[in-house]
Design a protein around this motif. Structure first.
Motif, PDB file in Angstrom:
ATOM      1  N   VAL A   1      14.775  13.191   9.954  1.00  0.00           N
ATOM      2  CA  VAL A   1      14.346  11.706  10.141  1.00  0.00           C
ATOM      3  C   VAL A   1      13.258  11.592  10.647  1.00  0.00           C
ATOM      4  O   VAL A   1      12.399  10.071  10.064  1.00  0.00           O
ATOM      5  CB  VAL A   1      15.116  11.245  11.978  1.00  0.00           C
ATOM      6  CG1 VAL A   1      14.651  10.081  12.324  1.00  0.00           C
ATOM      7  CG2 VAL A   1      16.498  11.571  11.663  1.00  0.00           C
ATOM      8  N   ALA A   2      12.365  12.266  11.274  1.00  0.00           N
ATOM      9  CA  ALA A   2      10.972  12.219  11.046  1.00  0.00           C
ATOM     10  C   ALA A   2      10.434  12.389   9.958  1.00  0.00           C
ATOM     11  O   ALA A   2       9.166  11.507   9.460  1.00  0.00           O
ATOM     12  CB  ALA A   2      10.062  13.434  12.118  1.00  0.00           C
ATOM     13  N   LEU A   3      10.502  12.832   8.928  1.00  0.00           N
ATOM     14  CA  LEU A   3       9.884  13.279   7.894  1.00  0.00           C
ATOM     15  C   LEU A   3      10.411  11.876   6.725  1.00  0.00           C
ATOM     16  O   LEU A   3       9.530  11.496   6.078  1.00  0.00           O
ATOM     17  CB  LEU A   3      10.517  14.216   6.491  1.00  0.00           C
ATOM     18  CG  LEU A   3      10.161  15.755   6.895  1.00  0.00           C
ATOM     19  CD1 LEU A   3      10.625  16.696   6.369  1.00  0.00           C
ATOM     20  CD2 LEU A   3       8.527  15.208   5.833  1.00  0.00           C
ATOM     21  N   ILE A   4      11.659  11.771   6.808  1.00  0.00           N
ATOM     22  CA  ILE A   4      11.760  10.418   6.023  1.00  0.00           C
ATOM     23  C   ILE A   4      11.418   8.772   6.644  1.00  0.00           C
ATOM     24  O   ILE A   4      10.780   8.647   5.826  1.00  0.00           O
ATOM     25  CB  ILE A   4      13.375   9.751   5.643  1.00  0.00           C
ATOM     26  CG1 ILE A   4      14.572  11.362   5.804  1.00  0.00           C
ATOM     27  CG2 ILE A   4      14.061   8.634   5.933  1.00  0.00           C
ATOM     28  CD1 ILE A   4      15.842  11.083   5.554  1.00  0.00           C
ATOM     29  N   ASN A   5      11.169   8.756   8.246  1.00  0.00           N
ATOM     30  CA  ASN A   5      10.214   8.172   8.439  1.00  0.00           C
ATOM     31  C   ASN A   5       9.595   7.443   7.932  1.00  0.00           C
ATOM     32  O   ASN A   5       8.700   6.840   7.467  1.00  0.00           O
ATOM     33  CB  ASN A   5      10.831   7.988   9.965  1.00  0.00           C
ATOM     34  CG  ASN A   5       9.729   6.433  10.965  1.00  0.00           C
ATOM     35  OD1 ASN A   5       9.631   6.052  10.091  1.00  0.00           O
ATOM     36  ND2 ASN A   5       9.684   6.879  12.249  1.00  0.00           N
ATOM     37  N   SER A   6       8.537   8.476   7.992  1.00  0.00           N
ATOM     38  CA  SER A   6       6.854   9.116   7.230  1.00  0.00           C
ATOM     39  C   SER A   6       6.981   8.510   5.988  1.00  0.00           C
ATOM     40  O   SER A   6       6.247   7.674   5.686  1.00  0.00           O
ATOM     41  CB  SER A   6       6.306  10.421   7.893  1.00  0.00           C
ATOM     42  OG  SER A   6       6.332  10.161   9.286  1.00  0.00           O
ATOM     43  N   GLY A   7       7.569   9.136   5.409  1.00  0.00           N
ATOM     44  CA  GLY A   7       7.698   9.119   3.847  1.00  0.00           C
ATOM     45  C   GLY A   7       7.742   7.424   3.183  1.00  0.00           C
ATOM     46  O   GLY A   7       7.503   7.169   2.305  1.00  0.00           O
ATOM     47  N   VAL A   8       9.058   6.657   4.154  1.00  0.00           N
ATOM     48  CA  VAL A   8       9.389   5.475   3.393  1.00  0.00           C
ATOM     49  C   VAL A   8       8.757   4.719   3.970  1.00  0.00           C
ATOM     50  O   VAL A   8       8.035   3.432   3.244  1.00  0.00           O
ATOM     51  CB  VAL A   8      11.002   5.114   4.069  1.00  0.00           C
ATOM     52  CG1 VAL A   8      11.333   3.702   4.308  1.00  0.00           C
ATOM     53  CG2 VAL A   8      11.723   6.098   3.593  1.00  0.00           C
ATOM     54  N   THR A   9       8.118   5.091   5.469  1.00  0.00           N
ATOM     55  CA  THR A   9       7.069   4.368   6.296  1.00  0.00           C
ATOM     56  C   THR A   9       5.533   3.586   5.157  1.00  0.00           C
ATOM     57  O   THR A   9       4.793   2.460   4.524  1.00  0.00           O
ATOM     58  CB  THR A   9       6.469   3.667   7.164  1.00  0.00           C
ATOM     59  OG1 THR A   9       7.884   3.247   7.940  1.00  0.00           O
ATOM     60  CG2 THR A   9       5.960   3.410   8.157  1.00  0.00           C
ATOM     61  N   SER A  10       4.836   5.062   5.020  1.00  0.00           N
ATOM     62  CA  SER A  10       4.290   5.256   3.891  1.00  0.00           C
ATOM     63  C   SER A  10       4.318   5.182   2.628  1.00  0.00           C
ATOM     64  O   SER A  10       3.100   3.862   2.208  1.00  0.00           O
ATOM     65  CB  SER A  10       3.647   6.987   3.972  1.00  0.00           C
ATOM     66  OG  SER A  10       2.833   6.766   3.161  1.00  0.00           O
ATOM     67  N   ALA A  11       5.290   4.910   2.068  1.00  0.00           N
ATOM     68  CA  ALA A  11       5.607   4.228   0.549  1.00  0.00           C
ATOM     69  C   ALA A  11       5.690   2.693   0.454  1.00  0.00           C
ATOM     70  O   ALA A  11       5.449   2.025  -0.111  1.00  0.00           O
ATOM     71  CB  ALA A  11       6.653   5.103  -0.224  1.00  0.00           C
TER      72      ALA A  11
END
Length: 211
Positions: free
Chosen positions: A194-204
């Motif tokens: 969840v942390a990875l997806i959250n960070s990836g989507v927010t950053s993108a």
């Protein structure tokens, strides 16, 4: 006679297959979800009210410092908060009196979300609220879902420890800690995802969706 008997048998079968559950039974089966949502909502409200009443530059800087466009910083911040909440839930699970206190966990999640949403709304008005719905709410809901499973597991473990310690379940079997640890490990892995997806989507999306 045979026809009436057959009809009666069919009615009895239907009643057995589809018994009507009482409100208490429905509540008992879903109490973890119900309590989690109630305490999350309470935390959300408290976080928003506290931000509104205690709004300072220091508080704004603290909230802004947790928000970054860089993937690594976002991931570290998200994972830090997520694992703090997860560790607290696990700790309450191995405590003798952890189960009555377990609902502080969704409250903390709601409180943190309430602070962020209030910050964006009060500083950026409707645009900030829309940003919160798109960039914060989906990941908070996903994280809360994983934590609710962890809460259910920890509450069950804490109750068993409590009952065995006070000899309320004298004839019960020993607690299978290995089984609990496997489930905790699975939930910990899901939190990292969840942390990875959250960070990836927010950053993108930070360059596309901005306020």
């Amino acid at each position: 006679m045979k026809l009436s008997e057959n009809l009666q048998i069919n009615e009895n079968k239907k009643e057995k297959k589809d018994p009507k559950k009482s409100i208490y039974e429905i509540f008992s089966e879903n109490k973890t979800v119900i309590y989690s949502i109630i305490f999350f909502a309470a935390g959300l409200l408290c976080g928003a009210l506290i931000y509104k009443k205690c709004r300072t530059e220091a508080l704004d800087e603290m909230i802004k410092s947790a928000v970054s466009n860089e993937f690594l910083n976002l991931f570290i911040n998200n994972l830090g908060f997520y694992f703090f909440v997860f560790a607290l839930t696990v700790l309450l699970g191995i405590c003798l009196i952890g189960f009555p206190l377990i609902n502080i966990v969704p409250f903390l999640i709601g409180f943190q979300a309430g602070l962020e949403i209030a910050y964006y709304y009060l500083n950026y008005s409707v645009k900030g609220f829309g940003y919160s719905l798109l960039m914060i709410a989906p990941f908070i809901c996903t994280f809360l879902t994983v934590i609710m499973y962890t809460i259910s597991l920890s509450s069950d473990l804490s109750r068993k420890i409590y009952n065995i310690t006070l000899n309320k379940d004298i004839g019960c079997e020993k607690i299978n800690y290995k089984s609990y640890m496997k489930k905790y490990a699975l939930y910990a892995l899901l939190i990292v995802v969840v942390a990875l997806i959250n960070s990836g989507v927010t950053s993108a999306l930070s360059g596309i969706i901005s306020i």
